[in-house]
Design a protein around this motif. Structure first.
Motif, mmCIF file in Angstrom:
data_model
loop_
_atom_site.group_PDB
_atom_site.id
_atom_site.type_symbol
_atom_site.label_atom_id
_atom_site.label_comp_id
_atom_site.label_asym_id
_atom_site.label_seq_id
_atom_site.Cartn_x
_atom_site.Cartn_y
_atom_site.Cartn_z
ATOM 1 N N TYR A 316 0.860 -1.184 0.000
ATOM 2 C CA TYR A 316 0.000 0.000 0.000
ATOM 3 C C TYR A 316 0.902 1.242 0.000
ATOM 4 C CZ TYR A 316 -3.499 -3.241 2.140
ATOM 5 O OH TYR A 316 -4.369 -4.265 2.428
ATOM 6 N N PHE A 317 0.746 2.107 -0.967
ATOM 7 C CA PHE A 317 1.628 3.276 -1.038
ATOM 8 C C PHE A 317 1.157 4.382 -0.088
ATOM 9 C CE2 PHE A 317 3.213 7.254 -3.042
ATOM 10 C CZ PHE A 317 4.571 7.002 -2.858
ATOM 11 N N SER A 318 2.082 4.879 0.728
ATOM 12 C CA SER A 318 1.839 6.024 1.632
ATOM 13 C C SER A 318 0.717 5.788 2.632
ATOM 14 C CB SER A 318 1.531 7.302 0.830
ATOM 15 O OG SER A 318 2.715 7.863 0.332
ATOM 16 N N ALA A 319 0.403 4.519 2.938
ATOM 17 C CA ALA A 319 -0.729 4.239 3.838
ATOM 18 C C ALA A 319 -0.378 4.447 5.303
ATOM 19 C CB ALA A 319 -1.234 2.817 3.615
ATOM 20 N N MET A 320 0.935 4.455 5.625
ATOM 21 C CA MET A 320 1.329 4.702 7.019
ATOM 22 C C MET A 320 2.377 5.811 7.070
ATOM 23 S SD MET A 320 2.582 2.013 9.972
ATOM 24 C CE MET A 320 4.303 1.826 9.519
ATOM 25 N N VAL A 321 3.520 5.583 6.419
ATOM 26 C CA VAL A 321 4.565 6.612 6.347
ATOM 27 C C VAL A 321 4.581 7.155 4.921
ATOM 28 C CG1 VAL A 321 7.024 7.111 6.657
ATOM 29 C CG2 VAL A 321 5.917 5.377 8.088
ATOM 30 N N VAL A 487 0.257 8.103 20.849
ATOM 31 C CA VAL A 487 1.307 9.001 20.344
ATOM 32 C C VAL A 487 1.159 9.134 18.823
ATOM 33 C CG1 VAL A 487 3.804 9.327 20.021
ATOM 34 C CG2 VAL A 487 2.921 8.529 22.230
ATOM 35 N N GLY A 488 0.894 8.014 18.146
ATOM 36 C CA GLY A 488 0.677 8.049 16.693
ATOM 37 C C GLY A 488 -0.478 8.957 16.310
ATOM 38 N N ALA A 489 -1.593 8.865 17.055
ATOM 39 C CA ALA A 489 -2.753 9.731 16.781
ATOM 40 C C ALA A 489 -2.382 11.197 17.009
ATOM 41 C CB ALA A 489 -3.933 9.335 17.666
ATOM 42 N N ALA A 490 -1.616 11.466 18.086
ATOM 43 C CA ALA A 490 -1.193 12.843 18.376
ATOM 44 C C ALA A 490 -0.231 13.363 17.307
ATOM 45 C CB ALA A 490 -0.548 12.905 19.760
ATOM 46 N N ILE A 491 0.628 12.477 16.765
ATOM 47 C CA ILE A 491 1.528 12.867 15.668
ATOM 48 C C ILE A 491 0.715 13.380 14.480
ATOM 49 C CG2 ILE A 491 3.058 11.883 13.878
ATOM 50 C CD1 ILE A 491 4.401 10.206 16.110
ATOM 51 N N LEU A 492 -0.420 12.735 14.209
ATOM 52 C CA LEU A 492 -1.302 13.210 13.126
ATOM 53 C C LEU A 492 -1.769 14.639 13.404
ATOM 54 C CD1 LEU A 492 -3.592 10.079 12.573
ATOM 55 C CD2 LEU A 492 -1.683 10.822 11.141
ATOM 56 N N GLY A 493 -2.226 14.879 14.650
ATOM 57 C CA GLY A 493 -2.686 16.220 15.033
ATOM 58 C C GLY A 493 -1.561 17.240 14.916
ATOM 59 N N ALA A 494 -0.339 16.825 15.286
ATOM 60 C CA ALA A 494 0.825 17.720 15.205
ATOM 61 C C ALA A 494 1.131 18.076 13.752
ATOM 62 C CB ALA A 494 2.034 17.043 15.853
ATOM 63 N N CYS A 495 1.006 17.095 12.865
ATOM 64 C CA CYS A 495 1.240 17.359 11.434
ATOM 65 C C CYS A 495 0.176 18.305 10.871
ATOM 66 C CB CYS A 495 1.214 16.058 10.636
ATOM 67 S SG CYS A 495 2.579 14.993 11.037
ATOM 68 N N ALA A 496 -1.083 18.042 11.236
ATOM 69 C CA ALA A 496 -2.178 18.883 10.732
ATOM 70 C C ALA A 496 -2.022 20.330 11.193
ATOM 71 C CB ALA A 496 -3.522 18.313 11.187
ATOM 72 N N SER A 497 -1.443 20.524 12.384
ATOM 73 C CA SER A 497 -1.297 21.881 12.937
ATOM 74 C C SER A 497 -0.256 22.702 12.185
ATOM 75 C CB SER A 497 -0.888 21.797 14.412
ATOM 76 O OG SER A 497 0.480 21.399 14.506
ATOM 77 N N GLY A 498 0.624 22.019 11.422
ATOM 78 C CA GLY A 498 1.697 22.728 10.724
ATOM 79 C C GLY A 498 2.935 22.926 11.584
ATOM 80 N N ASP A 499 2.944 22.370 12.804
ATOM 81 C CA ASP A 499 4.097 22.552 13.692
ATOM 82 C C ASP A 499 5.317 21.738 13.250
ATOM 83 O OD1 ASP A 499 2.622 24.278 15.194
ATOM 84 O OD2 ASP A 499 2.211 22.870 16.823
ATOM 85 N N ALA A 501 7.281 19.927 9.702
ATOM 86 C CA ALA A 501 7.314 20.035 8.238
ATOM 87 C C ALA A 501 6.806 18.761 7.571
ATOM 88 C CB ALA A 501 8.742 20.334 7.783
ATOM 89 N N SER A 502 6.877 17.617 8.270
ATOM 90 C CA SER A 502 6.468 16.351 7.661
ATOM 91 C C SER A 502 6.121 15.342 8.746
ATOM 92 C CB SER A 502 7.622 15.778 6.821
ATOM 93 O OG SER A 502 8.699 15.428 7.675
ATOM 94 N N VAL A 503 5.444 14.275 8.328
ATOM 95 C CA VAL A 503 5.136 13.178 9.256
ATOM 96 C C VAL A 503 6.440 12.574 9.790
ATOM 97 C CG1 VAL A 503 4.155 10.842 9.419
ATOM 98 C CG2 VAL A 503 2.884 12.631 8.240
ATOM 99 N N GLN A 504 7.440 12.427 8.887
ATOM 100 C CA GLN A 504 8.716 11.839 9.317
ATOM 101 C C GLN A 504 9.378 12.666 10.410
ATOM 102 O OE1 GLN A 504 7.616 11.733 6.172
ATOM 103 N NE2 GLN A 504 8.663 10.197 4.954
ATOM 104 N N GLU A 505 9.319 14.005 10.276
ATOM 105 C CA GLU A 505 9.937 14.875 11.284
ATOM 106 C C GLU A 505 9.208 14.718 12.623
ATOM 107 O OE1 GLU A 505 10.558 19.485 12.568
ATOM 108 O OE2 GLU A 505 9.906 19.125 10.504
ATOM 109 N N ALA A 506 7.881 14.690 12.568
ATOM 110 C CA ALA A 506 7.098 14.530 13.804
ATOM 111 C C ALA A 506 7.383 13.170 14.450
ATOM 112 C CB ALA A 506 5.610 14.675 13.501
ATOM 113 N N MET A 507 7.498 12.114 13.618
ATOM 114 C CA MET A 507 7.799 10.771 14.137
ATOM 115 C C MET A 507 9.140 10.768 14.871
ATOM 116 S SD MET A 507 6.727 8.350 10.914
ATOM 117 C CE MET A 507 8.128 7.296 11.102
#
Length: 551
Positions: A316-321, A487-499, A501-507
């Motif tokens: 699955y492409f881009s389904a998690m990371v 923590v994974g769910a909160a990472i999503l919220g952190a990405c959506a907030s724009g805080d 630059a990317s999911v990888q950075e938040a992870m």
């Protein structure tokens, strides 16, 4: 500002809807849980293999837990909200009201749960088409995916449900819609459970071939025609109505969601492992396998290029990371199986009484009891003549065989606490052998895995963790935060907030290594022999079935 040093008074809320409860956490930018709450949710099982829930009941539980975790916090410091949930199917009418998924006509029960196996005949017919989309689910679709459930509704509840339906949501997407009013779906849900392709979109020919051509109408409006990567900010954020329900500020960023296991993968797989003596330290993130273990277990491996693994879902492409292909192995019941074996034993009342007297959980008591009876030998050697095949709810990966059953060999007449403890140990080992079988399938197809990253409820059980290390021969990394899914769910919220630059950075910033459990290599020969027996069990089961079918 993305990527910079933000002030530490910034928080995100993660909400995780599991099989039996809704949990929420308040998480800071370092991935530390500051507050946690949980609330049980109802389940109905009107007949064998039918499992149902209520979207209204689940949303009410979400509201209870979010209000609890933000008590006493300056709400202006909350920047984002992320949801994850089981991949259950939510059915609503054209006005977004619940519709019944049962013969009783009870519209309150409008969710077919992920573990529901009512659509056996439907999935069998779908698999007989051998349509090309099945390549992306390991060659065989699971009864737990959404297409067979949709077909079951069409064939069994045409008037009360199917003809009135306006919206079929995966549960994570229902939650983000409820919070924002946006019907956009997460790429995670649609790619993993609905046959959507990140590159090509929906395949009209599949839906027509399986008898669900009605879903193609209006550009797939009933199942989703706007698809966004997990962590994308939705609409104008939290609506005033949802904000009031959840006790959060209106307008905060709400992220496109993830399935619960994928949120766990996101919460663990990106951790900085430097200084722990792990092989994966100098290796790409693709050498890591995230295992999310709760009621069921999911095995998440990522790769730069698509890898097709027979019997394992994906690629699955881009389904998690984002930017990586995901393969998802799984075991349908793990935590549930351990409970089933322990609670069904004659010595269970004695176990309950003794654990209560010691103020211990039954599993902590069993683990200490095993240490007591093992004498000088390693604890795992207690099962030298007791072997379990764990597919009491069929095999999801890598055999993808719904008809397989559980097996136990080596039973005696005694039914005391020692027997219960050893049966519990053999069951835990069987689940770890199942993981080894999945890893072998993934590696023979092209994955290269050196380290396991484990989270979820069973990650709190030291015996479960040690057996996974010993039986796979790989180190197991546990997160600093036990609640990695949140923590994974909160990472999503952190990405959506724009805080970030990317999911990888938040992870990388928000997931941290806690404990590392290394395998006892001196026990390898014993577990290799047990693994041979493990493989023989399923071989024999198939032989028995063929004998019974013969003339």
């Amino acid at each position: 500002m993305p990527g910079g040093d933000q002030e530490l008074g910034t928080y995100y809320v993660g909400v995780d809807v599991g099989t039996g409860s809704v949990r929420a956490a308040l998480v800071d930018q370092r991935g530390t849980l500051l507050a946690f709450a949980d609330q049980p949710i109802n389940q109905w099982a009107p007949q064998f293999n039918h499992h149902e829930q209520s979207s209204e009941d689940i949303w009410a539980a979400c509201c209870i837990v979010t209000k609890k975790v933000v008590q006493g916090i300056d709400l202006n410091q909350i920047r984002g909200l992320g949801f994850d949930a089981t991949c259950s199917l939510v059915v609503l009418d054209k006005q977004f009201r619940p519709l019944p998924v049962n013969h009783e006509g009870d519209s309150h029960r409008n969710i077919i749960m992920w573990l529901d196996h009512r659509a056996v005949s439907q999935v069998h017919r779908i698999n007989e088409t051998k349509h090309s989309v099945l390549q992306y689910v390991g060659g065989v679709m699971s009864v737990e995916m959404q297409a067979p459930k949709l077909l079951w509704l069409k064939e069994n509840l045409r008037e009360t449900c199917w003809d009135k339906a306006g919206h079929f949501f995966d549960l994570p997407d229902f939650l983000s819609w409820k919070a924002t009013g946006v019907t956009a779906r997460s790429l995670c849900s649609l790619v993993c459970k609905w046959t959507y392709s990140a590159e090509k979109g929906w395949d009209d020919s599949f839906w027509k071939m399986v008898g669900l051509e009605d879903l193609v109408a209006d550009n797939y409006s009933k199942i989703g025609n706007q698809v966004l990567p997990p962590g994308t900010s939705l609409g104008n954020g939290l609506t005033p109505e949802a904000a009031k329900d959840l006790g959060l500020p209106a307008g905060i960023a709400v992220a496109a969601s993830l399935i619960d296991a994928h949120a766990g993968g996101l919460g663990v797989i990106g951790a900085d492992v430097r200084g722990h003596g792990l092989a994966c330290e100098g290796q790409p993130v693709t050498s890591r396998l995230a295992i999310i273990c709760g009621t069921s277990s999911c095995h998440m491996g990522i790769s730069k290029n698509p890898i097709f693994v027979p019997g394992v879902w994906g690629p699955y492409f881009s389904a998690m990371v984002p930017g990586f292909w995901l393969n998802e192995g799984g075991q349908s019941v793990t935590g549930k199986l351990i409970d089933h074996m322990v609670q069904g034993h004659a010595a269970f009342p004695e176990l309950q009484a003794k654990a209560t007297a010691r103020c211990q959980s039954i599993y902590a008591y069993l683990n200490s009891h095993l240490d007591l009876i093992k004498k000088a030998q390693p604890v795992g050697f207690l099962t030298v003549d007791l072997h379990v095949w764990p597919d009491f709810h069929g095999n999801r990966s890598p055999l993808a065989d719904l008809t397989l059953k559980g097996m136990v060999t080596g039973l005696k007449l005694s039914q005391d606490l020692d027997d219960l403890a050893i049966l519990y140990l053999a069951t835990v080992q069987a689940i770890a052998f199942g993981t080894r079988l999945i890893i072998e399938a993934m590696e023979s197809a092209g994955h290269s895995i050196s380290t396991l990253f484990l989270c979820g409820g069973l990650g709190k059980n030291p015996l479960f963790v040690q057996m996974h290390a010993d039986i796979t021969g790989m180190p197991v990394v546990l997160s600093q935060e036990v609640e990695s899914v949140l923590v994974g769910a909160a990472i999503l919220g952190a990405c959506a907030s724009g805080d970030f630059a990317s999911v990888q950075e938040a992870m990388a910033r928000m997931s941290k290594v806690g404990k590392v459990v290394f395998p006892r290599h001196e026990d390898k020969r014993y577990y290799d022999k047990k693994y041979q027996v493990f493989l023989k069990l399923v071989e024999h089961q198939k032989e028995y079935a063929s004998i019974m079918k013969g003339d």
